[in-house]
Design a protein around this motif. Structure first.
Motif, PDB file in Angstrom:
ATOM      1  N   ALA A 372      17.931  -2.929 -64.177  1.00  0.00           N
ATOM      2  CA  ALA A 372      17.992  -3.068 -62.725  1.00  0.00           C
ATOM      3  C   ALA A 372      17.628  -4.452 -62.213  1.00  0.00           C
ATOM      4  O   ALA A 372      18.062  -4.836 -61.125  1.00  0.00           O
ATOM      5  N   ASP A 373      16.825  -5.198 -62.937  1.00  0.00           N
ATOM      6  CA  ASP A 373      16.346  -6.478 -62.424  1.00  0.00           C
ATOM      7  C   ASP A 373      16.046  -7.403 -63.601  1.00  0.00           C
ATOM      8  O   ASP A 373      15.679  -6.943 -64.681  1.00  0.00           O
ATOM      9  N   ARG A 374      16.178  -8.687 -63.372  1.00  0.00           N
ATOM     10  CA  ARG A 374      15.933  -9.643 -64.458  1.00  0.00           C
ATOM     11  C   ARG A 374      14.462  -9.692 -64.857  1.00  0.00           C
ATOM     12  O   ARG A 374      14.136  -9.995 -65.998  1.00  0.00           O
ATOM     13  N   GLN A 375      13.552  -9.411 -63.909  1.00  0.00           N
ATOM     14  CA  GLN A 375      12.121  -9.555 -64.214  1.00  0.00           C
ATOM     15  C   GLN A 375      11.366  -8.242 -64.090  1.00  0.00           C
ATOM     16  O   GLN A 375      10.829  -7.739 -65.057  1.00  0.00           O
ATOM     17  N   VAL A 377      11.052  -4.273 -61.707  1.00  0.00           N
ATOM     18  CA  VAL A 377      11.438  -3.366 -60.636  1.00  0.00           C
ATOM     19  C   VAL A 377      10.157  -2.929 -59.946  1.00  0.00           C
ATOM     20  O   VAL A 377       9.308  -2.269 -60.553  1.00  0.00           O
ATOM     21  N   SER A 378       9.991  -3.318 -58.693  1.00  0.00           N
ATOM     22  CA  SER A 378       8.732  -3.051 -58.003  1.00  0.00           C
ATOM     23  C   SER A 378       8.727  -1.725 -57.260  1.00  0.00           C
ATOM     24  O   SER A 378       7.661  -1.189 -56.957  1.00  0.00           O
ATOM     25  N   TYR A 379       9.917  -1.188 -56.961  1.00  0.00           N
ATOM     26  CA  TYR A 379       9.938   0.045 -56.175  1.00  0.00           C
ATOM     27  C   TYR A 379      11.228   0.808 -56.440  1.00  0.00           C
ATOM     28  O   TYR A 379      12.308   0.226 -56.520  1.00  0.00           O
ATOM     29  N   GLY A 393      13.169  -5.388 -56.459  1.00  0.00           N
ATOM     30  CA  GLY A 393      12.276  -6.082 -57.378  1.00  0.00           C
ATOM     31  C   GLY A 393      12.191  -7.549 -57.051  1.00  0.00           C
ATOM     32  O   GLY A 393      12.196  -7.941 -55.884  1.00  0.00           O
ATOM     33  N   MET A 394      12.131  -8.359 -58.092  1.00  0.00           N
ATOM     34  CA  MET A 394      11.977  -9.795 -57.899  1.00  0.00           C
ATOM     35  C   MET A 394      13.221 -10.450 -57.296  1.00  0.00           C
ATOM     36  O   MET A 394      13.138 -11.492 -56.661  1.00  0.00           O
ATOM     37  N   GLU A 395      14.363  -9.845 -57.498  1.00  0.00           N
ATOM     38  CA  GLU A 395      15.596 -10.405 -56.961  1.00  0.00           C
ATOM     39  C   GLU A 395      15.706 -10.120 -55.460  1.00  0.00           C
ATOM     40  O   GLU A 395      15.186  -9.113 -54.975  1.00  0.00           O
ATOM     41  N   PRO A 396      16.393 -10.983 -54.704  1.00  0.00           N
ATOM     42  CA  PRO A 396      16.453 -10.831 -53.245  1.00  0.00           C
ATOM     43  C   PRO A 396      17.523  -9.845 -52.795  1.00  0.00           C
ATOM     44  O   PRO A 396      18.273 -10.112 -51.846  1.00  0.00           O
TER      45      PRO A 396
END
Length: 449
Positions: A372-375, A377-379, A393-396
């Motif tokens: 899902a994200d390069r770094q 997934v925060s939520y 996540g970290m991506e905008p």
């Protein structure tokens, strides 16, 4: 030539049962929504791009029509997630990044509440012609990470902060009531407990849970609060924690969710996810509970507790422990754990490794892993009525996951299917006695990960 999607046999059986009256329309719809076939076909259908900076949280409105996101750019954005179009984007009024934003129910999606790293709790009212009015409702000392809305209420919500403070806010009066400051149960080198999670029981909205920098999820009953301040409300009515974690210094809770059946889902830092039910509560005083087995995280040896009068913890016996969910990469924190499915048949969570993991709640098996994200997934949040997930996540950007894939996904080869080795630090925490028996019955090969 495009491949035709295959229909599972169970789905056909349920169609037949519905036609002959053996299954109700409601149960038929739920069985389709909860179908593992749909989970295995989840794929990114849209990437919602509006923010400049990482997206911290996302949330669906109560009816599921609108998605709201918040970001490091201090903006709040409302989306028509099905079309991918921005409904409205506005500055929150915060002085630092917005940690969470939610739409209040039954307000025609015109009232949102936010909390942020500046400690402020704010309300935004969407007026005619897209004008937005924001005002300050409450303040925490330090980061205010989460808020929780009373289910179905257009006016009541709760906030928690790194200062340990829990507040009750009524939008009818725009008044914040400081309920209590959470204190550590055991003697620690700090006086207030850092809180990072708060959730309201959707089945019994009088109850809410808070969690943070220690091992306990605490349950409070708002009916015991005296609005004249004549009673001390700071005492939880129940504590929840797997008993082998009680008294451990270096654990903390990273995710908290309550199902519509009052089940408590708790994820621990560098640990696993536990499913705790009402009968697993430790009561208002957990001090008699203490671990009877301690695992040495360096030598991989098992030592007995030196207290001869210590009774074994409930989850140390065979099959008595709370269900737990593992398979994510060790050392990677799980974030935003949530229930998924019309009857909470699945558990989902984002990881610092950039993946979303989905478990079957009953079997405890990992059924899906999604990049899902390069770094990180925060939520991760579940749609209230259908098989749809949103993640950030970290991506905008915000990713919308729908069951649109033609082929069923398979698990990556690097998903941790084996139990960890005895030298793994998680053994000290995550392994009940029945899991220990696994090691002695099936030895690991040298060098096995």
């Amino acid at each position: 030539m495009r491949k035709r999607a295959r229909t599972s046999l169970s789905a056909l059986v349920n169609v037949w049962k519905r036609e002959v009256g053996e299954i109700s329309t409601r149960n038929f719809a739920d069985s389709l929504t909860a179908s593992e076939d749909l989970v295995l076909r989840l794929d990114v259908s849209r990437k919602l791009k509006e923010h400049r900076g990482r997206v911290n949280t996302v949330s669906f409105s109560a009816d599921g029509d609108i998605l709201v996101s918040s970001s490091n750019d201090r903006k709040v954005t409302l989306w028509d997630w099905e079309t991918g179009k921005t409904v409205l984007s506005f500055h929150s009024g915060h002085d630092d990044y917005v940690s969470q934003a939610k739409i209040m129910p039954h307000t025609d999606d015109r009232s949102t509440v936010t909390c942020a790293a500046d400690g402020q709790v704010r309300r935004a009212q969407i007026l005619e012609r897209g004008y937005v009015s924001t005002n300050l409702l409450a303040k925490h000392q330090g980061l205010a990470p989460k808020l929780a809305i009373e289910p179905g209420s257009p006016n009541i919500f709760y906030t928690c902060g790194y200062d340990g403070l829990v507040q009750h806010i009524d939008l009818r009066t725009e008044k914040a009531t400081e309920l209590f400051t959470c204190r550590p149960f055991w003697p620690r080198n700090y006086t207030s407990l850092t809180l990072s999670e708060i959730a309201v029981d959707p089945r019994n909205p009088y109850f809410f849970a808070v969690a943070g920098a220690d091992e306990f999820a605490r349950i409070f009953d708002m009916r015991k609060y005296s609005w004249d301040g004549s009673a001390d409300f700071g005492q939880p009515v129940d504590y929840f924690c797997p008993s082998h974690l009680v008294g451990i210094q270096d654990v903390g809770i990273t995710g908290l969710s309550i199902s519509d059946r009052s089940e408590l889902l708790v994820s621990y830092f560098e640990e696993v996810i536990y499913l705790l039910t009402k009968d697993m509560g430790l009561g208002p005083d957990p001090s008699p509970i203490s671990p009877s087995l301690v695992y040495d995280s360096y030598e991989g040896e098992m030592d007995l507790d030196d207290r001869s009068d210590a009774s074994p913890p409930l989850d140390a016996g065979l099959n008595f422990g709370p269900p737990f969910y593992m398979g994510h990469k060790y050392g990677e924190e799980l974030n935003g754990v949530t229930f998924f499915g019309p009857r909470c048949e699945y558990i989902a969570g984002g990881s610092d490794c950039g993946r979303i993991y989905i478990w079957n709640k009953k079997s405890r098996e990992v059924v899906r892993v999604m990049e899902a994200d390069r770094q990180c997934v925060s939520y991760v949040v579940s749609h209230p009525h259908t098989t749809v997930l949103a993640s950030c996540g970290m991506e905008p950007d915000t990713k919308i996951w729908t069951p649109k894939a033609l082929d069923r996904a398979i698990l990556p080869t690097d998903v941790e299917k084996r139990r960890p080795k005895l030298s793994d630090p998680r053994i000290r925490y995550a392994t009940p006695w029945d899991e220990m028996c696994y090691f002695f019955s099936e030895p690991l090969e040298v060098g096995d990960a």
